[in-house]
Design a protein around this motif. Structure first.
Motif, PDB file in Angstrom:
ATOM      1  N   PHE A   1       5.312  14.935 -15.983  1.00  0.00           N
ATOM      2  CA  PHE A   1       5.898  15.651 -14.853  1.00  0.00           C
ATOM      3  C   PHE A   1       5.414  17.103 -14.850  1.00  0.00           C
ATOM      4  O   PHE A   1       5.127  17.675 -15.913  1.00  0.00           O
ATOM      5  N   THR A   2       5.378  17.694 -13.678  1.00  0.00           N
ATOM      6  CA  THR A   2       5.190  19.128 -13.560  1.00  0.00           C
ATOM      7  C   THR A   2       6.344  19.700 -12.754  1.00  0.00           C
ATOM      8  O   THR A   2       7.022  18.972 -12.014  1.00  0.00           O
ATOM      9  N   GLY A   3       6.585  21.002 -12.915  1.00  0.00           N
ATOM     10  CA  GLY A   3       7.674  21.642 -12.183  1.00  0.00           C
ATOM     11  C   GLY A   3       7.582  23.145 -12.309  1.00  0.00           C
ATOM     12  O   GLY A   3       7.213  23.664 -13.371  1.00  0.00           O
TER      13      GLY A   3
ATOM     14  N   LEU B   1      12.459  26.788 -18.695  1.00  0.00           N
ATOM     15  CA  LEU B   1      13.488  25.873 -19.179  1.00  0.00           C
ATOM     16  C   LEU B   1      13.149  25.232 -20.520  1.00  0.00           C
ATOM     17  O   LEU B   1      14.030  25.018 -21.350  1.00  0.00           O
ATOM     18  N   LEU B   2      11.876  24.920 -20.739  1.00  0.00           N
ATOM     19  CA  LEU B   2      11.493  24.205 -21.950  1.00  0.00           C
ATOM     20  C   LEU B   2      11.083  25.174 -23.054  1.00  0.00           C
ATOM     21  O   LEU B   2      10.537  26.239 -22.796  1.00  0.00           O
ATOM     22  N   GLU B   3      11.354  24.772 -24.279  1.00  0.00           N
ATOM     23  CA  GLU B   3      11.064  25.596 -25.442  1.00  0.00           C
ATOM     24  C   GLU B   3      10.206  24.810 -26.419  1.00  0.00           C
ATOM     25  O   GLU B   3      10.083  23.597 -26.330  1.00  0.00           O
ATOM     26  N   ASP B   4       9.626  25.516 -27.347  1.00  0.00           N
ATOM     27  CA  ASP B   4       8.816  24.871 -28.374  1.00  0.00           C
ATOM     28  C   ASP B   4       9.716  24.486 -29.539  1.00  0.00           C
ATOM     29  O   ASP B   4       9.700  25.105 -30.611  1.00  0.00           O
ATOM     30  N   ARG B   5      10.523  23.462 -29.332  1.00  0.00           N
ATOM     31  CA  ARG B   5      11.438  22.985 -30.364  1.00  0.00           C
ATOM     32  C   ARG B   5      11.598  21.477 -30.213  1.00  0.00           C
ATOM     33  O   ARG B   5      11.346  20.915 -29.136  1.00  0.00           O
TER      34      ARG B   5
ATOM     35  N   ALA C   1       6.857  15.708 -25.082  1.00  0.00           N
ATOM     36  CA  ALA C   1       5.860  16.752 -25.311  1.00  0.00           C
ATOM     37  C   ALA C   1       5.902  17.731 -24.150  1.00  0.00           C
ATOM     38  O   ALA C   1       6.326  17.391 -23.043  1.00  0.00           O
ATOM     39  N   TYR C   2       5.433  18.939 -24.421  1.00  0.00           N
ATOM     40  CA  TYR C   2       5.428  19.978 -23.395  1.00  0.00           C
ATOM     41  C   TYR C   2       4.158  20.805 -23.530  1.00  0.00           C
ATOM     42  O   TYR C   2       3.841  21.300 -24.613  1.00  0.00           O
TER      43      TYR C   2
ATOM     44  N   ALA D   1      -0.226  24.064 -18.949  1.00  0.00           N
ATOM     45  CA  ALA D   1      -0.374  23.185 -17.786  1.00  0.00           C
ATOM     46  C   ALA D   1       0.927  23.007 -17.015  1.00  0.00           C
ATOM     47  O   ALA D   1       0.938  22.366 -15.958  1.00  0.00           O
ATOM     48  N   ARG D   2       2.036  23.563 -17.528  1.00  0.00           N
ATOM     49  CA  ARG D   2       3.367  23.402 -16.932  1.00  0.00           C
ATOM     50  C   ARG D   2       3.696  21.915 -16.765  1.00  0.00           C
ATOM     51  O   ARG D   2       4.157  21.470 -15.720  1.00  0.00           O
TER      52      ARG D   2
END
Length: 284
Positions: free
Chosen positions: A27-29, A35-39, A95-96, A100-101
């Motif tokens: 998904f992209t947004g 909103l998303l974090e590296d955790r 994954a995030y 690339a968002r």
């Protein structure tokens, strides 16, 4: 970061069937970078359309910064006429990619015709869903221990993978994963401190609960545990780890992702409420 009830919309950019019963959807947004974090183990809700493949942008209630636990938002969500109100189901971000968002989410296609399985099996690029969360208010740090048990069914595999990627180099992981059959095994990331993975196949009569109960010396030295999947199995596993393996309650992180014969739309049972109260007491 840290908002209790962030609400946004995400659009499908890619769909891949990674096993016969698992669809990996990208998904992209616009809101994802904030909103998303590296955790690891970022949990959120996706809002799935009653009909068709997309949720109309603007359909979901606006968030209220003062609504810390989201209760007023949820009341407004329930006020949407049922024929238009999306189904809401819980997922873990697999994954995030900040540059690339894009975020990746794995959909388990149970085959029983539930809304998440139906939508995931038919998802196409361009489809739009609502997203509620994730929120850093619910983030919990990984324990700094020598050995950690990760146990769950296929619904827990995305979270297990992110935990393996994030474990400290000094922590060894022992993974017990229950799936339908050998075709549902996924390649899990290597933990920096090493990992031993044991697959349990339901088509051969295996069960996660019995496998962990019968693990014997394989779990000697385990200092903490992360357990998720079907709620009754999670409850039984947690009891085993605390009462028989003698792990401290606070060292066992647990989540009931789904309930056998019930959906997230069904009212909680007395057992669900008692379990939630016990979990709240453990966290206090």
């Amino acid at each position: 970061m840290g908002q209790a009830m962030p609400v946004s919309y995400v659009r499908v950019t890619g769909v891949e069937r990674i096993t016969p019963r698992t669809a990996r959807i990208t998904f992209t947004g616009e809101a994802l970078p904030r909103l998303l974090e590296d955790r690891p183990d970022q949990q959120m809700k996706l809002c799935l359309p009653r009909e068709g493949r997309s949720v109309a942008e603007g359909l979901l209630p606006e968030q209220d910064a003062e609504d810390v636990h989201g209760m007023r938002w949820y009341e407004a969500f329930l006020a949407i006429p049922e024929a238009r109100r999306p189904w809401m189901r819980g997922f873990t971000v697999r994954a995030y990619d900040r540059g690339a968002r894009e975020m990746t989410v794995d959909f388990v296609l149970h085959g029983e015709g539930g809304p998440a399985s139906r939508w995931g099996a038919d998802a196409r690029p361009g489809d739009v869903l609502g997203m509620v969360g994730p929120s850093s208010l619910y983030a919990r740090p990984l324990p700094e221990v020598a050995s950690m048990l990760l146990a769950g069914d296929e619904t827990a595999l995305p979270a297990i993978a992110t935990v393996l990627e994030a474990l400290p180099a000094a922590t060894r992981a022992v993974v017990y994963a229950e799936v339908a059959d050998a075709g549902e095994e996924l390649e899990l990331p290597a933990a920096a401190g090493g990992a031993e993975v044991r697959w349990i196949h339901r088509d051969r009569g295996g069960s996660l609960l019995e496998a962990v109960r019968g693990a014997g010396a394989a779990l000697d030295g385990v200092d903490a545990a992360w357990v998720a999947g079907e709620a009754s199995a999670v409850r039984a596993l947690r009891r085993h780890l605390v009462e028989e393996r003698r792990l401290p309650k606070g060292s066992v992180e647990f989540s009931g992702y789904w309930r056998r014969a019930l959906t997230q739309d069904d009212a909680p049972t007395e057992e669900d409420l008692a379990w939630a109260a016990e979990r709240a007491a453990d966290s206090a």
